[in-house]
Scaffold this motif. Structure first.
Motif, PDB file in Angstrom:
ATOM      1  N   ALA A 291       0.824  -1.209   0.000  1.00  0.00           N
ATOM      2  CA  ALA A 291       0.000   0.000   0.000  1.00  0.00           C
ATOM      3  C   ALA A 291       0.858   1.258   0.000  1.00  0.00           C
ATOM      4  CB  ALA A 291      -0.945  -0.004   1.205  1.00  0.00           C
ATOM      5  N   GLY A 292       1.842   1.304   0.901  1.00  0.00           N
ATOM      6  CA  GLY A 292       2.685   2.488   1.011  1.00  0.00           C
ATOM      7  C   GLY A 292       3.544   2.716  -0.211  1.00  0.00           C
ATOM      8  N   LEU A 293       4.119   1.653  -0.758  1.00  0.00           N
ATOM      9  CA  LEU A 293       4.989   1.804  -1.922  1.00  0.00           C
ATOM     10  C   LEU A 293       4.187   2.147  -3.174  1.00  0.00           C
ATOM     11  CD1 LEU A 293       7.470  -1.140  -1.272  1.00  0.00           C
ATOM     12  CD2 LEU A 293       7.761   1.285  -0.728  1.00  0.00           C
ATOM     13  N   ALA A 294       2.997   1.567  -3.313  1.00  0.00           N
ATOM     14  CA  ALA A 294       2.145   1.927  -4.447  1.00  0.00           C
ATOM     15  C   ALA A 294       1.719   3.389  -4.355  1.00  0.00           C
ATOM     16  CB  ALA A 294       0.912   1.024  -4.490  1.00  0.00           C
ATOM     17  N   ALA A 295       1.377   3.844  -3.144  1.00  0.00           N
ATOM     18  CA  ALA A 295       1.006   5.247  -2.957  1.00  0.00           C
ATOM     19  C   ALA A 295       2.177   6.161  -3.287  1.00  0.00           C
ATOM     20  CB  ALA A 295       0.537   5.480  -1.523  1.00  0.00           C
ATOM     21  N   ALA A 296       3.374   5.770  -2.873  1.00  0.00           N
ATOM     22  CA  ALA A 296       4.556   6.577  -3.165  1.00  0.00           C
ATOM     23  C   ALA A 296       4.749   6.732  -4.672  1.00  0.00           C
ATOM     24  CB  ALA A 296       5.790   5.944  -2.533  1.00  0.00           C
ATOM     25  N   LEU A 297       4.629   5.645  -5.402  1.00  0.00           N
ATOM     26  CA  LEU A 297       4.821   5.689  -6.854  1.00  0.00           C
ATOM     27  C   LEU A 297       3.750   6.525  -7.540  1.00  0.00           C
ATOM     28  CD1 LEU A 297       5.716   1.931  -7.460  1.00  0.00           C
ATOM     29  CD2 LEU A 297       7.260   3.877  -7.731  1.00  0.00           C
ATOM     30  N   GLN A 298       2.486   6.267  -7.200  1.00  0.00           N
ATOM     31  CA  GLN A 298       1.393   6.961  -7.893  1.00  0.00           C
ATOM     32  C   GLN A 298       1.369   8.455  -7.589  1.00  0.00           C
ATOM     33  OE1 GLN A 298      -0.392   6.081 -10.254  1.00  0.00           O
ATOM     34  NE2 GLN A 298      -2.193   7.419 -10.299  1.00  0.00           N
ATOM     35  N   LEU A 299       1.531   8.833  -6.338  1.00  0.00           N
ATOM     36  CA  LEU A 299       1.479  10.256  -5.982  1.00  0.00           C
ATOM     37  C   LEU A 299       2.706  11.007  -6.493  1.00  0.00           C
ATOM     38  CD1 LEU A 299       0.021  10.177  -2.352  1.00  0.00           C
ATOM     39  CD2 LEU A 299      -1.182  10.328  -4.532  1.00  0.00           C
ATOM     40  N   HIS A 300       3.828  10.336  -6.521  1.00  0.00           N
ATOM     41  CA  HIS A 300       5.039  10.958  -7.078  1.00  0.00           C
ATOM     42  C   HIS A 300       4.887  11.200  -8.576  1.00  0.00           C
ATOM     43  CE1 HIS A 300       9.273  11.779  -7.830  1.00  0.00           C
ATOM     44  NE2 HIS A 300       9.310  10.776  -8.696  1.00  0.00           N
ATOM     45  N   ARG A 301       4.367  10.196  -9.278  1.00  0.00           N
ATOM     46  CA  ARG A 301       4.287  10.279 -10.734  1.00  0.00           C
ATOM     47  C   ARG A 301       3.089  11.082 -11.214  1.00  0.00           C
ATOM     48  NH1 ARG A 301       5.308   3.836 -12.021  1.00  0.00           N
ATOM     49  NH2 ARG A 301       7.554   3.748 -11.493  1.00  0.00           N
ATOM     50  N   ASN A 302       1.941  10.860 -10.612  1.00  0.00           N
ATOM     51  CA  ASN A 302       0.705  11.462 -11.120  1.00  0.00           C
ATOM     52  C   ASN A 302       0.393  12.816 -10.496  1.00  0.00           C
ATOM     53  OD1 ASN A 302      -1.739  11.070 -12.807  1.00  0.00           O
ATOM     54  ND2 ASN A 302      -2.805  11.145 -10.834  1.00  0.00           N
ATOM     55  N   ASN A 303       0.872  13.042  -9.268  1.00  0.00           N
ATOM     56  CA  ASN A 303       0.538  14.286  -8.567  1.00  0.00           C
ATOM     57  C   ASN A 303       1.747  15.182  -8.339  1.00  0.00           C
ATOM     58  OD1 ASN A 303      -1.270  11.897  -7.454  1.00  0.00           O
ATOM     59  ND2 ASN A 303      -2.538  13.731  -7.387  1.00  0.00           N
ATOM     60  N   ASN A 304       2.919  14.705  -8.763  1.00  0.00           N
ATOM     61  CA  ASN A 304       4.153  15.493  -8.642  1.00  0.00           C
ATOM     62  C   ASN A 304       4.418  15.895  -7.196  1.00  0.00           C
ATOM     63  OD1 ASN A 304       6.475  16.652  -9.764  1.00  0.00           O
ATOM     64  ND2 ASN A 304       5.504  18.667  -9.949  1.00  0.00           N
ATOM     65  N   ILE A 305       4.207  14.943  -6.289  1.00  0.00           N
ATOM     66  CA  ILE A 305       4.430  15.167  -4.859  1.00  0.00           C
ATOM     67  C   ILE A 305       5.737  14.499  -4.445  1.00  0.00           C
ATOM     68  CG2 ILE A 305       3.542  14.724  -2.535  1.00  0.00           C
ATOM     69  CD1 ILE A 305       0.720  14.712  -3.704  1.00  0.00           C
TER      70      ILE A 305
ATOM     71  N   ASP B 262     -11.607  18.097   2.339  1.00  0.00           N
ATOM     72  CA  ASP B 262     -12.728  17.727   1.462  1.00  0.00           C
ATOM     73  C   ASP B 262     -12.326  16.617   0.494  1.00  0.00           C
ATOM     74  OD1 ASP B 262     -14.408  19.546   2.637  1.00  0.00           O
ATOM     75  OD2 ASP B 262     -14.135  21.102   1.114  1.00  0.00           O
ATOM     76  N   ALA B 263     -11.062  16.635   0.058  1.00  0.00           N
ATOM     77  CA  ALA B 263     -10.574  15.567  -0.819  1.00  0.00           C
ATOM     78  C   ALA B 263     -10.584  14.231  -0.071  1.00  0.00           C
ATOM     79  CB  ALA B 263      -9.170  15.892  -1.317  1.00  0.00           C
ATOM     80  N   PHE B 264     -10.156  14.260   1.179  1.00  0.00           N
ATOM     81  CA  PHE B 264     -10.193  13.042   1.995  1.00  0.00           C
ATOM     82  C   PHE B 264     -11.628  12.566   2.197  1.00  0.00           C
ATOM     83  CE2 PHE B 264      -6.049  14.283   4.416  1.00  0.00           C
ATOM     84  CZ  PHE B 264      -5.303  13.933   3.303  1.00  0.00           C
ATOM     85  N   ALA B 265     -12.540  13.500   2.410  1.00  0.00           N
ATOM     86  CA  ALA B 265     -13.950  13.146   2.620  1.00  0.00           C
ATOM     87  C   ALA B 265     -14.537  12.496   1.373  1.00  0.00           C
ATOM     88  CB  ALA B 265     -14.749  14.384   3.010  1.00  0.00           C
ATOM     89  N   LYS B 266     -14.208  13.012   0.195  1.00  0.00           N
ATOM     90  CA  LYS B 266     -14.690  12.430  -1.057  1.00  0.00           C
ATOM     91  C   LYS B 266     -14.110  11.035  -1.259  1.00  0.00           C
ATOM     92  CE  LYS B 266     -17.060  13.706  -3.645  1.00  0.00           C
ATOM     93  NZ  LYS B 266     -18.495  13.379  -3.918  1.00  0.00           N
ATOM     94  N   TYR B 267     -12.837  10.879  -0.936  1.00  0.00           N
ATOM     95  CA  TYR B 267     -12.190   9.563  -1.001  1.00  0.00           C
ATOM     96  C   TYR B 267     -12.943   8.550  -0.137  1.00  0.00           C
ATOM     97  CZ  TYR B 267      -8.819   6.236   1.123  1.00  0.00           C
ATOM     98  OH  TYR B 267      -8.206   5.129   1.659  1.00  0.00           O
ATOM     99  N   GLU B 268     -13.235   8.927   1.105  1.00  0.00           N
ATOM    100  CA  GLU B 268     -13.948   8.009   1.997  1.00  0.00           C
ATOM    101  C   GLU B 268     -15.362   7.737   1.503  1.00  0.00           C
ATOM    102  OE1 GLU B 268     -15.743   7.849   6.508  1.00  0.00           O
ATOM    103  OE2 GLU B 268     -13.916   9.009   6.157  1.00  0.00           O
ATOM    104  N   GLU B 269     -16.042   8.765   1.057  1.00  0.00           N
ATOM    105  CA  GLU B 269     -17.425   8.610   0.580  1.00  0.00           C
ATOM    106  C   GLU B 269     -17.514   7.593  -0.553  1.00  0.00           C
ATOM    107  OE1 GLU B 269     -20.512  11.203  -2.136  1.00  0.00           O
ATOM    108  OE2 GLU B 269     -19.148  12.282  -0.812  1.00  0.00           O
TER     109      GLU B 269
ATOM    110  N   PHE C  56      -5.271   4.853  -6.104  1.00  0.00           N
ATOM    111  CA  PHE C  56      -5.621   5.510  -7.362  1.00  0.00           C
ATOM    112  C   PHE C  56      -6.745   6.526  -7.173  1.00  0.00           C
ATOM    113  CE2 PHE C  56      -2.810   2.572  -9.237  1.00  0.00           C
ATOM    114  CZ  PHE C  56      -2.547   3.013 -10.532  1.00  0.00           C
ATOM    115  N   LEU C  57      -7.695   6.222  -6.291  1.00  0.00           N
ATOM    116  CA  LEU C  57      -8.752   7.198  -6.042  1.00  0.00           C
ATOM    117  C   LEU C  57      -8.200   8.422  -5.318  1.00  0.00           C
ATOM    118  CD1 LEU C  57     -11.695   8.070  -6.133  1.00  0.00           C
ATOM    119  CD2 LEU C  57     -12.028   6.895  -3.951  1.00  0.00           C
ATOM    120  N   LEU C  58      -7.370   8.216  -4.319  1.00  0.00           N
ATOM    121  CA  LEU C  58      -6.781   9.349  -3.603  1.00  0.00           C
ATOM    122  C   LEU C  58      -6.003  10.239  -4.566  1.00  0.00           C
ATOM    123  CD1 LEU C  58      -6.241  10.777  -0.898  1.00  0.00           C
ATOM    124  CD2 LEU C  58      -4.172   9.372  -0.689  1.00  0.00           C
ATOM    125  N   SER C  59      -5.256   9.637  -5.458  1.00  0.00           N
ATOM    126  CA  SER C  59      -4.510  10.411  -6.446  1.00  0.00           C
ATOM    127  C   SER C  59      -5.440  11.279  -7.280  1.00  0.00           C
ATOM    128  CB  SER C  59      -3.717   9.459  -7.347  1.00  0.00           C
ATOM    129  OG  SER C  59      -3.029  10.170  -8.357  1.00  0.00           O
TER     130      SER C  59
END
Length: 420
Positions: free
Chosen positions: A15-29, A347-354, A332-335
Motif C-alpha cells: 500500500a505504502g509503496l504503491a502510494a509513493a509511486l502513484q502520488l510521485h508520478r501522477n501528482n508530482n508530490i 474535502d478531498a479526503f472526505a470524497k475519497y472516503e465517501e 488511485f482514487l486518492l490520487s
C-alpha cells in the motif's frame, strides 16, 4: 486546494509503496516513506491479485515485472478427500475477458521486490527502523516524531501501516482496534519437483471437516507451490492473561504439531490425492501460523491532513483475495481527488472516503462470508457441503452462467471510471 508539495508515508508494504509511486508520478508530490521494520519484510507467503488489482498494477507500469515472478491461475478444482473431484470453478476467466487481466499468485517477497525496485528507480527515499510515536497537525502542515528523536514535516501524512496501524492508533482513530475473525491459517511454500502435474499447473482445494486445505503454483515455472490450511480456531487463553502471549503459545503449539494434524486429516482420504497431499506435508520444513484479524467496519479514516489507506483503514479477512487490490484502489482514487484544485485537502479526503466505503463494505462482507466456509462441521455437515458444491457449481457450468459474469462482476470494477 493549496498545492501538496510533500507527503510522508508510514509503511513500506504494498500500500505504502504503491502510494509513493502513484502520488510521485501522477501528482508530482515529493514522497518520503518510513517503515517500522529494520529491513524489507519477507513474511506473508504468497498473495493473489485479481483482475481489478492487476489492471492497476499495469497502470503503475509494473505488470511485466510481476508476471515474470508469479503464476496465473484461471480456475480451481474442488475435491472431496473421500470421493475425488467435485467440480471446477472458473475464478477469473470472465473478468479476464472483460479487462484483459487475469489472476496472479505471487510470493509476497517477490511483489515487494518489484515495488522496491520501482521506488528506488524513482529515487523515492525509504527509511527503515523508524517507529512513529506522535503526530501533530497545524493548519498548514503535519509533523511526525519517531522513537529515535527524529522528526519530519510535510503537507500531508498517509497511514499505510497495516492492521496494527500506529497512525490510526496514535492520531486518526484509537477507538478502532483489530478483532479476531475466528479463523486462522497455516501456510508454506515448497519445492514441488516430483509432485503430480495437477499440483504444479492448477489450483486445488480440498474440503475437510475442519477447514479448507488448498494449494496453487506461485512461480512462473511452476516449481514453487503455495499451500495453506485455513480453519476455525478458538482464541487461546494464556495463563498470564495476556492475549498476545496466548497467541504465541498457540503459534508454537500449532507449528510443532501441524504435520500430525494435517496428516491425520489427509489420512481420511482415499486414492491418489491421499499420497500426493502426504508428500506435500512431509516436504514442508517451515510453516507460518496466522490468526486472522480484521478491523470493525466504521471508524474515522482521516483528519485535516492525515488519511488512512489499505489495511490501516479497512483490514478485512483474506478470503476474497482482495487485500492488496483494495489498497491499490485506495491509492488511485486518492490520487484523483488530490488533483481536484477546487477541494480543500480535508474535502478531498472526505470524497475519497465517501466513494470507498460502499466498495469496501461489499468486499469485506464477501470475505467474511467466504471465511464462514472454513468453520468446523461434522461428517454429515461435510457431506452436505460437498453435495452443495457439486450441485451449485455443476449447474453453474452446465447452464453457461459464466458468460453472464455471475460471481465475477466485482472483479471488473475500475476505480478510475468512478465519478468524483
Amino acid at each position: 486546494m493549496p498545492a501538496i508539495q510533500k507527503a510522508i508515508i508510514i509503511g513500506a508494504g504494498p500500500a505504502g509503496l504503491a502510494a509513493a509511486l502513484q502520488l510521485h508520478r501522477n501528482n508530482n508530490i515529493a514522497i518520503t516513506v518510513y517503515e517500522l521494520r529494520p529491513e524489507p519484510t519477507t513474511l506473508g507467503g504468497a498473495i493473489g491479485l485479481f483482475p481489478n488489482g492487476m489492471r492497476l498494477i499495469h497502470r503503475l507500469g509494473l505488470h511485466e515485472e510481476l508476471v515474470a515472478c508469479g503464476s496465473f491461475v484461471n480456475d480451481i478444482e474442488i475435491h472431496s478427500l473421500s470421493s475425488g473431484s467435485l467440480t471446477n470453478i472458473d475464478i477469473s476467466g470472465w473478468a479476464n475477458q472483460q479487462t484483459g487481466f487475469g489472476y496472479l499468485r505471487i510470493r509476497r517477497k517477490d511483489l515487494q521486490g518489484v515495488f522496491l525496485d520501482a521506488v528506488a528507480k524513482d529515487q523515492i527515499p525509504v527509511h527503515y527502523n523508524k517507529r512513529i510515536i506522535s503526530v501533530t497537525e497545524s493548519p498548514t502542515d503535519v509533523t511526525v516524531t519517531f522513537s529515535d528523536g527524529s522528526t519530519d514535516t510535510a503537507d500531508m501524512l498517509l497511514g499505510c501501516d497495516g492492521l496494527h496501524s500506529s497512525v490510526r492508533r496514535l492520531h486518526v482513530d484509537p477507538s478502532i482496534v483489530p478483532e479476531y475473525s475466528g479463523i486462522a491459517g497455516t501456510q508454506s511454500i515448497i519445492d514441488c519437483t516430483g509432485l503430480p502435474e495437477a499440483l504444479r499447473t492448477h489450483a486445488n482445494a480440498f474440503l475437510t471437516r475442519t477447514g479448507i486445505l488448498a494449494m496453487m503454483p506461485c512461480s512462473p515455472s511452476g516449481d514453487k507451490l503455495f499451500w495453506f490450511f485455513s480453519r476455525e480456531t478458538p482464541i487461546p487463553h494464556s495463563e498470564s492473561g495476556d492475549a498476545r502471549d496466548g497467541w504465541e503459545e498457540r503459534r508454537q503449539k500449532e507449528v510443532a504439531g501441524y504435520k500430525d494434524t494435517i496428516l491425520q486429516i489427509v489420512g481420511e482420504g482415499k486414492g491418489e490425492w491421499r499420497e500426493a497431499l502426504t508428500k506435500v506435508v512431509n516436504r514442508t520444513d517451515v510453516v507460518g501460523f496466522y490468526p486472522i484479524f480484521r478491523l470493525p467496519l466504521g471508524g474515522k479514516w482521516y483528519t485535516s491532513r492525515t488519511v488512512l489507506l489499505g489495511d490501516a483503514a479497512h483490514a478485512m479477512q483474506p478470503h476474497a483475495g482482495q487485500g492488496v487490490s483494495m489498497a491499490l484502489e485506495d491509492v488511485f482514487l486518492l490520487s484523483r481527488v488530490l488533483n481536484d484544485d477546487e477541494r480543500s485537502l480535508k474535502d478531498a479526503f472526505a470524497k475519497y472516503e465517501e466513494i470507498r466505503r460502499p466498495r469496501i463494505m461489499e468486499i469485506y462482507n464477501l470475505a467474511a462470508k467466504n471465511g464462514d466456509r472454513r468453520k468446523n462441521v461434522g461428517p454429515w455437515g461435510l457431506w452436505m457441503k460437498e453435495y452443495m458444491a457439486w450441485i451449485a457449481y455443476g449447474l453453474y457450468n452446465r447452464l453457461g452462467l459464466r458468460a453472464w459474469g455471475i460471481g465475477q462482476k466485482y472483479l471488473v470494477y475500475d476505480i478510475d471510471k468512478v465519478k468524483i
